[in-house]
Design a protein around this motif. Sequence first.
Motif, mmCIF file in Angstrom:
data_model
loop_
_atom_site.group_PDB
_atom_site.id
_atom_site.type_symbol
_atom_site.label_atom_id
_atom_site.label_comp_id
_atom_site.label_asym_id
_atom_site.label_seq_id
_atom_site.Cartn_x
_atom_site.Cartn_y
_atom_site.Cartn_z
ATOM 1 N N HIS A 156 0.851 -1.080 -0.149
ATOM 2 C CA HIS A 156 -0.147 0.128 -0.184
ATOM 3 C C HIS A 156 1.146 1.302 0.184
ATOM 4 O O HIS A 156 0.305 2.047 -0.131
ATOM 5 C CB HIS A 156 -1.367 0.102 1.269
ATOM 6 C CG HIS A 156 -2.195 -0.814 0.832
ATOM 7 N ND1 HIS A 156 -1.920 -2.776 1.273
ATOM 8 C CD2 HIS A 156 -3.854 -0.405 0.238
ATOM 9 C CE1 HIS A 156 -3.509 -2.740 0.694
ATOM 10 N NE2 HIS A 156 -4.340 -1.949 0.582
ATOM 11 N N GLY A 186 -7.253 -3.935 1.358
ATOM 12 C CA GLY A 186 -7.233 -2.752 2.174
ATOM 13 C C GLY A 186 -7.536 -2.641 3.233
ATOM 14 O O GLY A 186 -7.530 -2.253 4.260
ATOM 15 N N GLU A 187 -8.628 -4.112 3.779
ATOM 16 C CA GLU A 187 -9.349 -3.941 4.681
ATOM 17 C C GLU A 187 -7.986 -4.061 6.123
ATOM 18 O O GLU A 187 -8.322 -3.848 6.853
ATOM 19 C CB GLU A 187 -10.258 -4.817 4.678
ATOM 20 C CG GLU A 187 -11.172 -5.149 5.641
ATOM 21 C CD GLU A 187 -12.555 -6.193 5.813
ATOM 22 O OE1 GLU A 187 -12.647 -7.142 6.710
ATOM 23 O OE2 GLU A 187 -12.609 -6.546 5.055
ATOM 24 N N PHE A 189 -4.866 -3.168 5.915
ATOM 25 C CA PHE A 189 -4.341 -2.375 6.034
ATOM 26 C C PHE A 189 -5.190 -1.659 7.126
ATOM 27 O O PHE A 189 -4.242 -0.786 8.126
ATOM 28 C CB PHE A 189 -3.952 -1.911 4.079
ATOM 29 C CG PHE A 189 -2.640 -0.524 4.231
ATOM 30 C CD1 PHE A 189 -1.586 -0.678 4.734
ATOM 31 C CD2 PHE A 189 -3.522 0.792 4.171
ATOM 32 C CE1 PHE A 189 -0.607 0.467 5.293
ATOM 33 C CE2 PHE A 189 -2.368 1.628 4.499
ATOM 34 C CZ PHE A 189 -1.067 1.563 4.619
ATOM 35 N N ASP A 190 -5.785 -1.297 6.730
ATOM 36 C CA ASP A 190 -6.774 -0.302 7.257
ATOM 37 C C ASP A 190 -6.969 -0.143 8.888
ATOM 38 O O ASP A 190 -6.691 -0.085 10.176
ATOM 39 C CB ASP A 190 -8.573 -0.057 6.936
ATOM 40 C CG ASP A 190 -8.281 0.507 5.442
ATOM 41 O OD1 ASP A 190 -7.700 1.383 5.321
ATOM 42 O OD2 ASP A 190 -9.383 0.364 5.179
ATOM 43 N N GLU A 191 -6.791 -2.215 9.092
ATOM 44 C CA GLU A 191 -6.773 -2.355 10.310
ATOM 45 C C GLU A 191 -5.738 -2.400 11.406
ATOM 46 O O GLU A 191 -5.157 -2.010 12.557
ATOM 47 C CB GLU A 191 -7.071 -4.018 10.580
ATOM 48 C CG GLU A 191 -8.613 -4.418 10.125
ATOM 49 C CD GLU A 191 -9.663 -3.889 11.195
ATOM 50 O OE1 GLU A 191 -8.869 -3.906 12.833
ATOM 51 O OE2 GLU A 191 -10.515 -3.527 10.883
ATOM 52 N N LEU A 193 -3.929 0.158 10.401
ATOM 53 C CA LEU A 193 -3.338 2.084 10.490
ATOM 54 C C LEU A 193 -4.910 1.855 12.429
ATOM 55 O O LEU A 193 -4.382 2.778 12.571
ATOM 56 C CB LEU A 193 -3.992 2.980 9.685
ATOM 57 C CG LEU A 193 -3.820 2.666 8.371
ATOM 58 C CD1 LEU A 193 -4.417 3.332 7.155
ATOM 59 C CD2 LEU A 193 -1.922 3.164 8.427
ATOM 60 N N LYS A 194 -5.101 1.997 11.911
ATOM 61 C CA LYS A 194 -5.882 1.096 13.238
ATOM 62 C C LYS A 194 -5.530 1.015 14.731
ATOM 63 O O LYS A 194 -5.189 1.572 16.144
ATOM 64 C CB LYS A 194 -7.354 0.763 13.669
ATOM 65 C CG LYS A 194 -8.388 1.367 12.699
ATOM 66 C CD LYS A 194 -9.449 0.068 12.670
ATOM 67 C CE LYS A 194 -10.205 0.500 11.937
ATOM 68 N NZ LYS A 194 -12.150 -0.437 12.145
#
Length: 235
Positions: A156, A186-187, A189-191, A193-194
């Motif tokens: 990413h 993408g999901e 990667f979002d996790e 970042l959280k």
Amino acid sequence: MGEVEEFARRLENYLRHGNPRGPKKSIPITQLSFCPLKLALSLRFDVRYFGTKNDGQILGTVLHAGLLNTIVDSWDYLRGNLTEKPLVEVPIQYELENGWVLSGRADLVVGKHVFEFKFLHEYPYEAIPESIEEIDEIPDGSVVKAYVEQLNAYLHVLPDVEVGHLWIFNRNSLVPWKKILVEKNGEMFDELLKRARRVVKLVEDLENGNVPDSFEPRFGWECRNCIYRPICPRS
């Protein structure tokens, strides 16, 4: 002498903090998939290199360097029909909020492909079944999940990179034990970042004298040899 002293200062800073930016504010992507409290404590008290690496991890660092040097030195033979040049230890940085960044170094980038090499020591073997060949075969409790999340982050952040290759070496061979293809998610990667933002909050809490009452590491073996056991609320 001034130039040499500056070199020595920068080298010590890089070895101590694992990045050119110095302490805090920079979160290693390689650590984000593991216990967030340990990572927050390491950032808060600035012991991210010598204080947290055991002999197996240091050996892994040496093996990484040897493999990457072999690739570069032998590229005329290894490249086959590839026209791209190999880029090793490619720096990675992703901006968060308030000056915080995610940082890392991709082992090898060749055109649209990024490679991550992992050299296992004794602990992760417990949760890596011999049958793993594809991502959907990885158990939730396996350290390979963390490796995939790391490589997915590189996919990413790095420009023009499309495919990830995870190569896992065990202690008994110089030939990869497992090779797993990783596509951008993408999901996932979002996790990640959280989790990064959670670590930032934990660092801020620690700076204000607040320590969480209880904490569960993601993997059962993480508490072994953790230098923070004496002060961890879970111990």
